[in-house]
Design an enzyme around this catalytic site. Structure first.
Site, short mmCIF file in Angstrom:
data_model
loop_
_atom_site.label_atom_id
_atom_site.label_comp_id
_atom_site.label_asym_id
_atom_site.label_seq_id
_atom_site.Cartn_x
_atom_site.Cartn_y
_atom_site.Cartn_z
N ARG A 138 0.79 -1.22 0.00
CA ARG A 138 0.00 0.00 0.00
C ARG A 138 0.84 1.28 0.00
NH1 ARG A 138 -2.95 -1.40 5.67
NH2 ARG A 138 -4.20 -2.61 4.25
N HIS B 77 -4.34 5.92 7.54
CA HIS B 77 -5.17 4.75 7.80
C HIS B 77 -4.82 4.05 9.09
CE1 HIS B 77 -7.38 1.11 7.09
NE2 HIS B 77 -6.28 0.38 7.02
N GLU C 170 -3.77 -0.90 18.08
CA GLU C 170 -3.13 0.09 17.23
C GLU C 170 -2.27 1.08 18.02
OE1 GLU C 170 -5.67 1.95 14.38
OE2 GLU C 170 -4.09 3.30 13.69
N ARG D 195 2.97 -1.70 7.49
CA ARG D 195 2.08 -2.80 7.80
C ARG D 195 1.40 -3.33 6.54
NH1 ARG D 195 -3.15 -3.63 8.54
NH2 ARG D 195 -3.87 -1.51 8.84
N SER E 172 -3.18 -5.88 10.86
CA SER E 172 -3.53 -5.21 12.12
C SER E 172 -4.22 -6.19 13.06
CB SER E 172 -4.43 -4.00 11.86
OG SER E 172 -5.59 -4.40 11.20
N LEU E 173 -4.85 -7.24 12.49
CA LEU E 173 -5.52 -8.24 13.33
C LEU E 173 -4.54 -8.95 14.26
CD1 LEU E 173 -8.04 -9.79 10.78
CD2 LEU E 173 -8.53 -8.28 12.70
#
Lengths: 236, 307
Positions: free
Chosen positions: B14, B80, B111, B122, B127-128
């Site tokens: 990303r 984000h 977070e 990331r 993030s999980l």
């Protein structure tokens, strides 16, 4: 820009004896959310206006409220859907803490009562507890619940009897009852087969209409009722 | 995306995608010369779009009135996720310094925390890991810790500093409301400290932050109630946002290289010789002191990112 008239139910227990209505005029775009109109009031006119919000795009479930009489998420309702004369009130059936914020503790107590977690005391396998795509699909709809309480607080059975476990808790019981990896069906169904369990649902469908995630709530409740009647989720 | 990631194309990481989008827009190739691009999902077909991207589909339909199965979606890069955060070990224990000294009884997960699994970039859905793995590990460690220890002695009137901080804002009668400050912070950070950074922009941002912090010292709330005071909470949170922005800008300005999502236009190359290290920010006399700790390399050697 549109001029929008917002009539908001206000109640501050530190200073008010009764809830009352106050009207504000704000300028917003038709594609703005009702939440934007509430922010326009809070940020630029009246900082005391109180409401919950967090993600602001329909994922966290914090800003459920009555908008023109219907339970909705303020962040998922656009101005153009509700017009320029908007009434905003707190959810029905719970004690008002302040303005649009209600005490959701009884709601979460009902949620906890259905044991909304995976129950399985079998020794864990070396790797994941595997599940086929079909098995996962079985409870897909009820994984979508964001616990906003829009369904439970739109339910006449709940209004009449706040001890009713309520649609949101049943939806979350369904999510685990129909999960192939779960072994807690007996415990959960015993809790739901009580006076204030699933049988207080009279299939009114308000919950299904209120759900901002389009979960077929009434259908899920019916499946849980069947699981009790037929002797287990696997019999449904 | 052929221009930016010839092999992976649209599936590039990303940070690469964000830079590509930003550059296209900056070079005047945005839609109708404006500040957005189009995301095209129409080749995927209804089944794939509805099945694999249900939330995105819902957002696009709700907020834009667009059917992503048949229409193009306007998009632009945005902030984000915070890849840095409160340093912790793998059990969620908060670390105080570059020697990894834990502060007993203080945990962070999610977070807000930085276990350093994500590095400077990331990857999608990772993030999980913060909640499923490290949230669980932190919870287990916490449970064992409280069983093994008594309450530590508290200083006299331990709540006093917090109470004073809150009361200073709550009782102030005159000053500026919080939203203009918050809005300017948001907009300036987006311009100077987001996808592209350079010394000029970051230095300008430091000046802007000094101005905003000065204004924040006179922030005033209209709600002076004791109960569910969200305006007061927002005012406090704004103070913390200013502090965090200051640490982000200070460490980005010091880091004269590009790594992951940190991209310095004036230092576009990664510099492992000087910068293969974690930045730690400490508040000192109202400013930021930076220290560093080494990166522990185990299985995966850093190499050039070619997509």
């Amino acid at each position: 820009m549109l001029k929008v008239k917002l009539t908001i139910q206000r109640f501050n227990p530190e200073t008010d004896a009764e809830p009352h209505y106050r009207t504000y005029t704000v300028e917003v775009e038709p594609t703005d959310r009702v939440l934007d109109a509430l922010h326009a009031v809070k940020w630029y006119q009246d900082g005391t206006l109180t409401f919950r919000r967090s993600c602001a795009h329909g994922v966290c479930g914090s800003d459920a409220m009555r908008i023109n009489g219907i339970n909705r998420l303020a962040c998922k309702t656009l101005i153009k859907q509700v017009g320029t004369d908007i009434t905003v009130e707190p959810l029905l059936g719970f004690r008002i803490i302040k303005d649009l914020v209600v005490d959701l503790e009884p709601f979460f107590a009902q949620y906890r009562s259905v044991l909304p977690w995976l129950i399985n005391d079998e020794p864990p396998p070396e790797r994941e507890r595997l599940q086929s795509p079909e098995e996962r699909e079985r409870y897909d709809e009820t994984t979508k619940c964001i616990l906003c309480a829009a369904c439970t607080t739109s339910c006449p059975s709940f209004w009449a009897n706040p001890e009713f476990v309520g649609p949101a808790a049943i939806v979350n019981a369904h999510r685990f009852l129909f999960d192939s990896r779960d072994r807690g069906a007996a415990e959960r169904l015993a809790r739901l087969n009580t006076r204030d369990g699933v049988w207080r649902c009279r299939t009114i469908f308000n919950c299904t209409r209120a759900c901002p995630r389009d979960i077929p709530v009434t259908e899920a409740i019916a499946e849980v009722k069947k699981a009790i009647l037929y002797g287990g989720p696997e019999q449904v | 995306m052929e221009r930016y990631a010839p092999t992976l194309l649209d599936l590039a990481p990303r940070d690469v995608i964000s830079r590509a989008m930003y550059l296209e827009i900056r070079e005047g190739r945005g839609i109708d010369g404006r500040d957005y691009l189009h995301l095209d999902l129409t080749h995927l077909g209804a089944e794939v779009v509805l099945k694999k991207l249900p939330d995105i589909t819902d957002f696009v339909r709700t907020y834009l009135g667009i059917d992503p199965v048949k229409e193009l979606i306007p998009v632009q890069p945005t902030a984000h996720y915070a890849m840095g955060g409160i340093p912790t070990d793998v059990d969620g224990r908060v670390l105080l310094d570059e020697k990894n000294t834990p502060l007993p009884g203080f945990y962070a997960a999610g977070e807000c925390a930085c276990v350093s699994v994500h590095g400077a970039n990331r990857l999608g859905t990772n993030s999980l890991v913060d909640i499923l793995v490290f949230g669980r590990r932190a919870g287990r460690h916490m449970a064992a810790y409280v069983r093994s220890t008594d309450l530590p002695p508290l200083p006299e009137r331990p709540a006093e500093p917090a109470r004073e901080e809150i009361e200073a804002i709550r009782s102030r009668r005159e000053g500026e409301r919080l939203e203009p400050i918050r809005r300017e912070l948001r907009e300036a950070m987006m311009v100077h400290a987001s996808v592209f950074r350079d010394a000029g922009g970051l230095t300008a941002m430091q000046k802007k932050l000094a101005e905003l912090k000065e204004r924040y010292r006179r922030v005033v709330v209209q709600d002076r109630g004791q109960r569910f005071n969200t305006e007061l909470l927002d005012a406090l949170a704004l103070g913390y946002m200013l502090d965090i922005s200051e640490t982000v800008v200070a460490s980005a300005l010091a880091r004269t290289e590009s790594r992951g999502a940190h991209y310095r236009e004036d230092y576009p190359k990664r510099d492992d010789a000087n910068w293969l290290k974690h930045s730690l920010a400490f508040r000192r006399d109202g400013g930021v002191e930076l220290r560093y700790k080494p990166v522990v390399i185990t299985r995966f050697q850093p190499k050039e990112r070619v997509y």
